[in-house]
Structures are given as structure tokens and as C-alpha cells.
Design a protein around this motif. Structure first.
Motif, PDB file in Angstrom:
ATOM      1  N   ASN A  93       0.886  -1.177   0.000  1.00 29.92           N
ATOM      2  CA  ASN A  93       0.000   0.000   0.000  1.00 29.92           C
ATOM      3  C   ASN A  93       0.920   1.222   0.000  1.00 29.92           C
ATOM      4  O   ASN A  93       2.150   1.067  -0.035  1.00 29.92           O
ATOM      5  CB  ASN A  93      -0.964  -0.014   1.203  1.00 29.92           C
ATOM      6  CG  ASN A  93      -0.253  -0.293   2.523  1.00 29.92           C
ATOM      7  OD1 ASN A  93       0.855   0.196   2.747  1.00 29.92           O
ATOM      8  ND2 ASN A  93      -0.872  -1.070   3.387  1.00 29.92           N
ATOM      9  N   THR A  95       1.515   3.271   2.405  1.00 30.63           N
ATOM     10  CA  THR A  95       2.271   3.278   3.659  1.00 30.63           C
ATOM     11  C   THR A  95       3.534   2.436   3.505  1.00 30.63           C
ATOM     12  O   THR A  95       4.633   2.839   3.896  1.00 30.63           O
ATOM     13  CB  THR A  95       1.388   2.686   4.789  1.00 30.63           C
ATOM     14  OG1 THR A  95       0.180   3.444   4.866  1.00 30.63           O
ATOM     15  CG2 THR A  95       2.103   2.706   6.120  1.00 30.63           C
ATOM     16  N   HIS A 141      -0.369  12.941   6.647  1.00 25.97           N
ATOM     17  CA  HIS A 141      -0.929  11.657   7.096  1.00 25.97           C
ATOM     18  C   HIS A 141       0.175  10.925   7.872  1.00 25.97           C
ATOM     19  O   HIS A 141       1.357  11.062   7.529  1.00 25.97           O
ATOM     20  CB  HIS A 141      -1.307  10.863   5.840  1.00 25.97           C
ATOM     21  CG  HIS A 141      -2.068   9.605   6.081  1.00 25.97           C
ATOM     22  ND1 HIS A 141      -1.469   8.456   6.535  1.00 25.97           N
ATOM     23  CD2 HIS A 141      -3.375   9.310   5.913  1.00 25.97           C
ATOM     24  CE1 HIS A 141      -2.383   7.505   6.625  1.00 25.97           C
ATOM     25  NE2 HIS A 141      -3.553   7.991   6.256  1.00 25.97           N
ATOM     26  N   ALA A 143       1.225   8.136   7.673  1.00 26.28           N
ATOM     27  CA  ALA A 143       2.048   7.294   6.784  1.00 26.28           C
ATOM     28  C   ALA A 143       3.227   8.064   6.205  1.00 26.28           C
ATOM     29  O   ALA A 143       4.242   7.466   5.832  1.00 26.28           O
ATOM     30  CB  ALA A 143       1.189   6.750   5.637  1.00 26.28           C
ATOM     31  N   VAL A 191      -1.915  16.250  -2.186  1.00 27.29           N
ATOM     32  CA  VAL A 191      -3.236  16.728  -1.769  1.00 27.29           C
ATOM     33  C   VAL A 191      -3.468  16.209  -0.354  1.00 27.29           C
ATOM     34  O   VAL A 191      -3.322  15.015  -0.106  1.00 27.29           O
ATOM     35  CB  VAL A 191      -4.337  16.206  -2.715  1.00 27.29           C
ATOM     36  CG1 VAL A 191      -5.717  16.496  -2.143  1.00 27.29           C
ATOM     37  CG2 VAL A 191      -4.198  16.814  -4.112  1.00 27.29           C
ATOM     38  N   ASN A 193      -5.348  14.822   2.780  1.00 27.38           N
ATOM     39  CA  ASN A 193      -6.555  14.014   2.947  1.00 27.38           C
ATOM     40  C   ASN A 193      -7.507  14.615   3.973  1.00 27.38           C
ATOM     41  O   ASN A 193      -8.594  14.086   4.174  1.00 27.38           O
ATOM     42  CB  ASN A 193      -6.193  12.576   3.349  1.00 27.38           C
ATOM     43  CG  ASN A 193      -5.553  12.489   4.711  1.00 27.38           C
ATOM     44  OD1 ASN A 193      -4.644  13.262   5.025  1.00 27.38           O
ATOM     45  ND2 ASN A 193      -6.012  11.572   5.546  1.00 27.38           N
ATOM     46  N   ASP A 218       3.670  12.292  -1.439  1.00 29.29           N
ATOM     47  CA  ASP A 218       2.575  11.397  -1.085  1.00 29.29           C
ATOM     48  C   ASP A 218       1.428  11.722  -2.041  1.00 29.29           C
ATOM     49  O   ASP A 218       0.746  12.739  -1.881  1.00 29.29           O
ATOM     50  CB  ASP A 218       2.183  11.630   0.377  1.00 29.29           C
ATOM     51  CG  ASP A 218       0.958  10.826   0.778  1.00 29.29           C
ATOM     52  OD1 ASP A 218       0.320  10.212  -0.101  1.00 29.29           O
ATOM     53  OD2 ASP A 218       0.628  10.824   1.983  1.00 29.29           O
ATOM     54  N   CYS A 220      -1.256   9.887  -2.665  1.00 32.30           N
ATOM     55  CA  CYS A 220      -2.459   9.073  -2.387  1.00 32.30           C
ATOM     56  C   CYS A 220      -3.752   9.750  -2.802  1.00 32.30           C
ATOM     57  O   CYS A 220      -4.674   9.093  -3.273  1.00 32.30           O
ATOM     58  CB  CYS A 220      -2.553   8.779  -0.891  1.00 32.30           C
ATOM     59  SG  CYS A 220      -1.494   7.452  -0.384  1.00 32.30           S
ATOM     60  N   SER A 241      -1.803   4.438  -3.393  1.00 30.00           N
ATOM     61  CA  SER A 241      -2.460   3.152  -3.119  1.00 30.00           C
ATOM     62  C   SER A 241      -3.493   2.816  -4.183  1.00 30.00           C
ATOM     63  O   SER A 241      -4.281   3.680  -4.577  1.00 30.00           O
ATOM     64  CB  SER A 241      -3.179   3.211  -1.757  1.00 30.00           C
ATOM     65  OG  SER A 241      -2.317   2.850  -0.715  1.00 30.00           O
TER      66      SER A 241
HETATM   67  N1  PMP Z   1      -1.357   9.406   2.645  1.00 31.83           N
HETATM   68  C1  PMP Z   1      -2.554   9.959   2.465  1.00 31.83           C
HETATM   69  C2  PMP Z   1      -2.657  11.425   2.129  1.00 31.83           C
HETATM   70  C3  PMP Z   1      -3.705   9.180   2.590  1.00 31.83           C
HETATM   71  O1  PMP Z   1      -4.908   9.729   2.422  1.00 31.83           O
HETATM   72  C4  PMP Z   1      -3.573   7.809   2.909  1.00 31.83           C
HETATM   73  C5  PMP Z   1      -4.794   6.923   3.089  1.00 31.83           C
HETATM   74  N2  PMP Z   1      -5.728   7.427   4.022  1.00 31.83           N
HETATM   75  C6  PMP Z   1      -2.302   7.282   3.072  1.00 31.83           C
HETATM   76  C7  PMP Z   1      -1.210   8.104   2.933  1.00 31.83           C
HETATM   77  C8  PMP Z   1      -2.058   5.842   3.405  1.00 31.83           C
HETATM   78  O2  PMP Z   1      -2.584   4.999   2.444  1.00 31.83           O
HETATM   79  P1  PMP Z   1      -2.647   3.421   2.738  1.00 31.83           P
HETATM   80  O3  PMP Z   1      -3.421   3.287   4.020  1.00 31.83           O
HETATM   81  O4  PMP Z   1      -3.385   2.870   1.579  1.00 31.83           O
HETATM   82  O5  PMP Z   1      -1.273   2.943   2.855  1.00 31.83           O
END
Ligand code: PMP
Length: 427
Positions: A93, A95, A141, A143, A191, A193, A218, A220, A241
Motif C-alpha cells: 500500500n 504506507t 498523514h 504514513a 493533496v 486528505n 505522497d 495518495c 495506493s
Molecule cells: N497518505 C494519504 C494522504 C492518505 O490519504 C492515505 C490513506 N488514508 C495514506 C497516505 C495511506 O494509504 P494506505 O493506508 O493505503 O497505505
């Protein structure tokens, strides 16, 4: 016209055709995970029913077919984001992809060498030492925050951050105030989240270049929703992801400029990523295989290939325009409801297809349950961005997010319910 054109796509998503708690489902949680059209579900099933085999190994026909389809999916995803196939490595993913970059830089910092074909760049380029600085933003995030915290802790580097304002926003000038000639890496979301803010990527890339820092994007919340050309943007690494872009879970994408990926030592090792192994050590394949240890999510990659094909035929500009129109409708509608505090860019400003907000006197989880009782799916909580929420003086917020399959009617149903939240809780 685009709104109507895309509204027709809704029928391609079987999951959306159901009632929840006695109401037609209104799915406004695509920023967390998106639904999949039949063509994506069918592509994965068809692969599993007819061509499934271990890739890159067997000499048999199925293995060759599976390998070809797997690599075609990689090429499709590469085209979709302005990359070359060898710059796309499958991960679990986003992360996982971000952790892969951090692990590799950690290994380089411990003196591990990179691979061949690194075009003059060696693993030393990445090694971090005490005094070096990593820069993120306060809006990240988790991650795209914790892997850098861990990397800093392992190497003695310092993690610094670009602070956000009272709306959760930051500017290139805020970043310039934090980045110095000690900065070795800048990681930020294309962007957000939570706020829906779109980062000034070209300016950030130029800022990083001015101090010789690496950039990690990032993507995502951008790759699924807006045209994206990573090569043109000039970022060094990126992550996104599959499950947020009409594809399956269990699959993330790591992008890295070819010469950088090839120069990095892999953070994870094992089968399928080596050229020669002795009892004393191993030589690793070039990218992307050096970052794909072990058996890969093959059917998922095939499904993602179908998902990007679907997005391309919907038209990526059309998707962006559709979401812009729905986001404006969401924002304007929510802004007109008393007692709501909207997070992120203000009226008329560029924002992605999501709006997060706080309801005065009502916990986000209660608001979410009330909306769910009316068949409306939204996200509640800190959305994996605790530092940002803390900065905003919140522990949680409610987030509504849209995608290709959402309609004006979805937004209007949600707005009508949102207008009743405080009343429902006796306020
Ligand atoms: N970065 C951002 C900006 C996200 O919105 C997300 C998912 N919420 C992630 C990272 C992590 O994605 P994943 O859980 O699929 O690894």
C-alpha cells in the motif's frame, strides 16, 4: 456536460446499488477507500480463472502469460503517472511504499551499497548523519510522518516541519522558512486528505533542488483524482495506493526516478530480487525488482491496470472537473449550515473533492452515526492526521469525499442531513 457524462458511470459500480439502514446508499468516503467498477472486478477474476501463475519464474505457458499481464499492468500504471515501467515498484500500500524509501535510506545510512547502473549516483548520496535534516509538513498523514520520524531516530538526523495555519494550510514561503542547506529530504502530500489543499509541487521541487534535497510526494489523494505527471513534476519519489483509485486493496505503488532507485540498497531482501546469492552475500537486480522481494500481488496489479484504464476512458480532466464541481457544491452547502467549522481552503479556493468539518457541540463519531442512520457513509476521526487535528484544536472531524461515481443528488442528500445534525442532538 461532464457532470452528466460521469453521472452515467455510477451504474458501473455494483456496490453503490444498495440500501443502508433503509436508505439508498450515499457513499462519500472515497478518500478512505474507493469502490470498484465491474470491469476491475472482472479483470481480476478473469485473470485468476484463466492465467494465474507465479510470475518471472516458470517456463510454462501460464507463467509466461501471467508475467506478460503483470508487466503490462506496470506499464499502464507507469503511463498513467508519467513514469517509466522500471520506475514503478509494487508494494503493499502507500504506507508500505513510503516505508520502503525510508528503509532504503536507513540501509544506505548504515553503509550498505546500492546497485549497478546507478548513473554515477551511489548509495552514499542518501546516507544521513547527525545534523542532517528531514522536512515534512504539519498536515501529513501518519504514513508520511512516522517513517521519517523513525528514520531520523535511526540516523541521528533531525525531523523538522512546515507549520500550518489556523485552517490547516501552508505555503511555499512557510516551507522556505524551514528548509535550509542541512535539509536532505522533503516529504509532503500532493493533496491533503484532511484539508483538501493542493500543494505547490513545482515550487517545492525547486526549493529542494536549491539545497540538494530529495523530494518524496505522497500522491495518495492526487493520483486517483487529477492528471499526474511525476516526471514533469520532477519529484524524486512518490507513493500511492491502488484501493483509492478504483483498484484492489493489498497493492501500493512506489515511484522513484530510475537512477535513484538503482542506487539505493533495498530495505527488504529475499527471493525474486537477486542476481547471485552465495552463503556470504547477494547481488541485487536493478529496479523495480530490487524493491519487490518475494511473491507479488499479481492479480491485484492486473486489476489496477484495469482501473487506470477505466479512469483514462472516463477522462482525467473530466474526473477533475466533476470533482471540482461536487466539491464546490459540498463546500458552499456546508458553509451555509450554522454551527459547522469547515477545515481547509475557503470559498472559491482550489480544493480537492473533499471537505472536513467540525460540528459545534457534537462529537464527530456521533455525527457520523447519525449520517449512517440515513444511509450516508462519511469518515469520522482524525483521518490519520493527529498532529494536524491537534493544531486545529480538534480531536476529530467529519469528512465527506467524492469520486467519479458521486452525483449532485448524493451531495444534496448529504447536505440536507448535515443541516439536521445539531438539531438532532438537541442543539
Ligand atoms: N497518505 C494519504 C494522504 C492518505 O490519504 C492515505 C490513506 N488514508 C495514506 C497516505 C495511506 O494509504 P494506505 O493506508 O493505503 O497505505
Amino acid at each position: 456536460a461532464t457532470l452528466q457524462a460521469l453521472a452515467d458511470l455510477r451504474a458501473d459500480f455494483p456496490l453503490l446499488d444498495q440500501t443502508v439502514n433503509g436508505h439508498p446508499l450515499v457513499y462519500l468516503d472515497s478518500a478512505a477507500t474507493a469502490q470498484r467498477p465491474s470491469v476491475v472486478l472482472d479483470a481480476e477474476r478473469d485473470f485468476l480463472e484463466r492465467r494465474n501463475a507465479a510470475v518471472h519464474r516458470g517456463a510454462h505457458t501460464l507463467a509466461a502469460e501471467a508475467t506478460e499481464e503483470f508487466e503490462q499492468a506496470r506499464a499502464a500504471v507507469a503511463r498513467f503517472v508519467g513514469a517509466r515501467p522500471e520506475e514503478i515498484a509494487w508494494q503493499l500500500n502507500a504506507t508500505d511504499a513510503l516505508n520502503t524509501i525510508a528503509f532504503a535510506i536507513g540501509a544506505a545510512s548504515r553503509g550498505r551499497g546500492g546497485g549497478a547502473g546507478s548513473e554515477g549516483i551511489t548509495a552514499r548520496r542518501f546516507a544521513l548523519h547527525p545534523g542532517d535534516e528531514l522536512v515534512v509538513t504539519e498536515a501529513e498523514h501518519h504514513a508520511n510522518l512516522i517513517p521519517w520520524q523513525e528514520l531520523a531516530a535511526q540516523t541521528g538526523a533531525t525531523l523538522r516541519y512546515v507549520p500550518v495555519d489556523d485552517d490547516g494550510l501552508w505555503t511555499i514561503d512557510d516551507a522556505r522558512a524551514v528548509v535550509t542547506d542541512k535539509t536532505r529530504l522533503i516529504a509532503f502530500a500532493h493533496v491533503s486528505n484532511v484539508t483538501g489543499m493542493v500543494a505547490p509541487v513545482p515550487e517545492m521541487v525547486a526549493l529542494a533542488a536549491s539545497v540538494g534535497a530529495l523530494t518524496v510526494l505522497d500522491a495518495c489523494q492526487s493520483a486517483p483524482h487529477r492528471p499526474l505527471d511525476l516526471d514533469a513534476l520532477g519529484v524524486d519519489f512518490a507513493a500511492f495506493s491502488a484501493h483509492k483509485m478504483l483498484g484492489p486493496t493489498g497493492l501500493g505503488v512506489l515511484y522513484g526516478r530510475r537512477e535513484l532507485l538503482n542506487a539505493l540498497p533495498p530495505g527488504r531482501t529475499g527471493g525474486s530480487m537477486i542476481t547471485t546469492v552465495t552463503m556470504e552475500g547477494a547481488e541485487f537486480l536493478p529496479a523495480p525488482q530490487r524493491f519487490e522481494a518475494g511473491t507479488q500481488p499479481v492479480s491485484q496489479a492486473v486489476a489496477l491496470g484495469a482501473a487506470v484504464g477505466y479512469l483514462e476512458s472516463a477522462g482525467r480532466d473530466a474526473v477533475l472537473e466533476h470533482e471540482r464541481a461536487l466539491a464546490a457544491r459540498l463546500y458552499d452547502g456546508l458553509a451555509g449550515i450554522p454551527g459547522l467549522r469547515l477545515i481547509g481552503p475557503g470559498a472559491g479556493a482550489e480544493r480537492a473533492g473533499l471537505v472536513a468539518f467540525d460540528v459545534a457541540g457534537v462529537h464527530a463519531h456521533d455525527a457520523g452515526q447519525y449520517l449512517d442512520s440515513r444511509g450516508i457513509a462519511v469518515r469520522v476521526g482524525h483521518h490519520c492526521a493527529q498532529p494536524l487535528h491537534r493544531r486545529l484544536g480538534l480531536t476529530a472531524s467529519v469528512r465527506a469525499s467524492v469520486y467519479v461515481y458521486n452525483t449532485e443528488a448524493d451531495v444534496d442528500t448529504f447536505l440536507e442531513a448535515a443541516a439536521g445534525i445539531r438539531h438532532y442532538f438537541g442543539l
